[in-house]
Design a protein around this motif. Structure first.
Motif, PDB file in Angstrom:
ATOM      1  N   GLU A 180       0.818  -1.214   0.000  1.00 25.72           N
ATOM      2  CA  GLU A 180       0.000   0.000   0.000  1.00 25.72           C
ATOM      3  C   GLU A 180       0.848   1.258   0.000  1.00 25.72           C
ATOM      4  OE1 GLU A 180      -2.426  -0.638   3.438  1.00 25.72           O
ATOM      5  OE2 GLU A 180      -3.869  -1.916   2.360  1.00 25.72           O
ATOM      6  N   ASN A 234       3.293   1.645  -1.853  1.00 29.58           N
ATOM      7  CA  ASN A 234       3.833   1.768  -3.218  1.00 29.58           C
ATOM      8  C   ASN A 234       5.358   1.838  -3.229  1.00 29.58           C
ATOM      9  OD1 ASN A 234       1.300   1.819  -4.590  1.00 29.58           O
ATOM     10  ND2 ASN A 234       1.032   3.931  -3.893  1.00 29.58           N
ATOM     11  N   LYS A 235       5.978   1.099  -2.318  1.00 32.02           N
ATOM     12  CA  LYS A 235       7.435   1.060  -2.240  1.00 32.02           C
ATOM     13  C   LYS A 235       7.853  -0.384  -2.017  1.00 32.02           C
ATOM     14  CE  LYS A 235      11.771   2.249  -1.502  1.00 32.02           C
ATOM     15  NZ  LYS A 235      12.674   2.531  -2.625  1.00 32.02           N
TER      16      LYS A 235
END
Length: 391
Positions: free
Chosen positions: A22, A24-25
């Protein structure tokens, strides 16, 4: 079938993996990598902890950091995993093996000094089964001859020597988070840097030879290629899984220690009868119950016992074949002195099933199977003696 190993899982791992997704890494050096590094630095008081893709890569980074070159000599035990030697052979070094102690299966600290030459660059003690080598002596020798010490603490996370965490005593320490280790993320490792002089370059080597870490901290306005290196960063998914285990490190540790102790106490009768030898943990060491092993009479008896247990659905396995006896070992290494204990003791060692949340009923089955093996074996010996003496 009773498995030899079941990877630890606490339940928090999936939550943190979901969080990483969540965020985005997914590539390395995100939030969870930082949390894991901070956990080691705060709990073990090391200068810097850098997550890596494996302990193998942590060892390779160590070899680069120490500027190991063609012709350098590295002292280590032959009874270890191939990565311990490979990391330095890749840099052109010659490996100098010395014998092990029969009690702990660790490098015999009394054999190290006589193996040192003008070409010796480093000593690599391996903390077998999470039980520390005699580090005071090793560090004194290293200081006397101006040598570096790289601790192979792949099995030693959360083990201590005189109150110091393994991996934090030498100049560098290497951890493994392979699925067989106490704390895992499938594949993973860490390099602990305990010498201030090595911190900055370690970051550069880990970041493909660039000063990218400085750039992200705002110390330089752009980053570039400044040294040799490679991509040693694990993904955030690995780090997230690992962090879920580190949060429960003491729970995992106590659970494994209880299983280890149960084995130890309930195999005492076989030890007292002279059938097996039990592990030795020196008074100045606090171990992490990484494994429970017994030692039997010889290779023949071990082979028989492995088959006996397998036939009863129990997975028990031997460990390393000494590196100096391997094909590559004969090319890249020498064994200094006499092999008194390494081969003999390694051929007698058998590892028993041990993992987090292992039910006591399972441990009892393993113990009873071993006891049954020796009961049958000893009856056979007594019958044979009686039969032949009667003739």
């Amino acid at each position: 079938m009773i498995s030899f190993n079941v990877p630890a899982f606490t339940g928090r791992e999936l939550y943190y993996i979901k969080q990483a997704i969540e965020n985005n890494k997914l590539s390395g050096d995100g939030e969870f990598t930082a949390k894991c590094s901070k956990w080691f630095e705060e709990n073990y008081k090391c200068k810097k902890a850098l997550l890596t893709t494996s302990c193998t890569h942590a060892l390779e980074m160590a070899a680069i950091l120490l500027d190991i070159n063609e012709g350098d000599e590295i002292i280590m035990p032959s009874y270890t995993f191939v990565s311990t030697a490979n990391a330095f052979v890749l840099r052109g070094a010659k490996i100098v093996f010395v014998d092990i102690r029969p009690d702990t299966m660790n490098i015999d600290e009394k054999k190290i000094e006589e193996a040192i030459t003008t070409r010796t660059k480093a000593i690599v003690p391996v903390h077998y089964a999470g039980v520390s080598c005699e580090m005071d002596t090793i560090m004194q020798i290293a200081k006397k001859y101006n040598l570096m010490v790289v601790e192979d603490a792949a099995q030693g996370v959360n083990s201590y020597y005189k109150g110091k965490a393994l991996g934090t005593i030498g100049h560098l320490g290497c951890y493994s988070f392979h699925e067989t280790k106490n704390y895992n993320c499938g594949e993973g490792g860490a390099l602990l840097i305990n010498d201030d002089r090595l911190v900055e370059r370690a970051e550069i080597i880990r970041e493909k030879g660039t000063d990218r870490s400085k750039f992200f901290r705002g110390q330089v306005d752009k980053y570039g290629w400044v040294d040799i290196g490679s991509s040693y960063l694990p993904s955030e998914l690995n780090a997230a899984y690992l962090y879920g285990q580190l949060e429960n490190a003491e729970q995992i540790n106590q659970n494994r220690l209880a299983s280890w102790q149960y084995y130890y106490e309930h195999l005492q009768d076989l030890f007292e009868n002279g059938d097996i030898t039990l592990p030795v943990v020196p008074n100045n060491c606090s171990h992490n119950a990484h494994m429970f092993y017994i030692k039997v009479r010889d290779l023949v008896e071990r082979t028989e016992l492995i088959k006996y247990l397998k036939d009863r659905g129990i997975g028990a396995v031997f460990h390393y074949i000494p590196l100096h006896s391997s094909k590559a070992g004969q090319s890249y290494s020498i064994f200094h002195g006499e092999d008194i204990n390494t081969t003999k003791e390694s051929e007698a060692l058998l590892r028993l099933p041990l993992y987090y949340n292992m039910e006591k009923t399972i441990i009892k089955k393993v113990i009873e199977a071993i006891r049954s093996f020796y009961l049958d074996k000893n009856r056979g010996v007594q019958f044979e003696r009686h039969y032949f003496s009667g003739r």
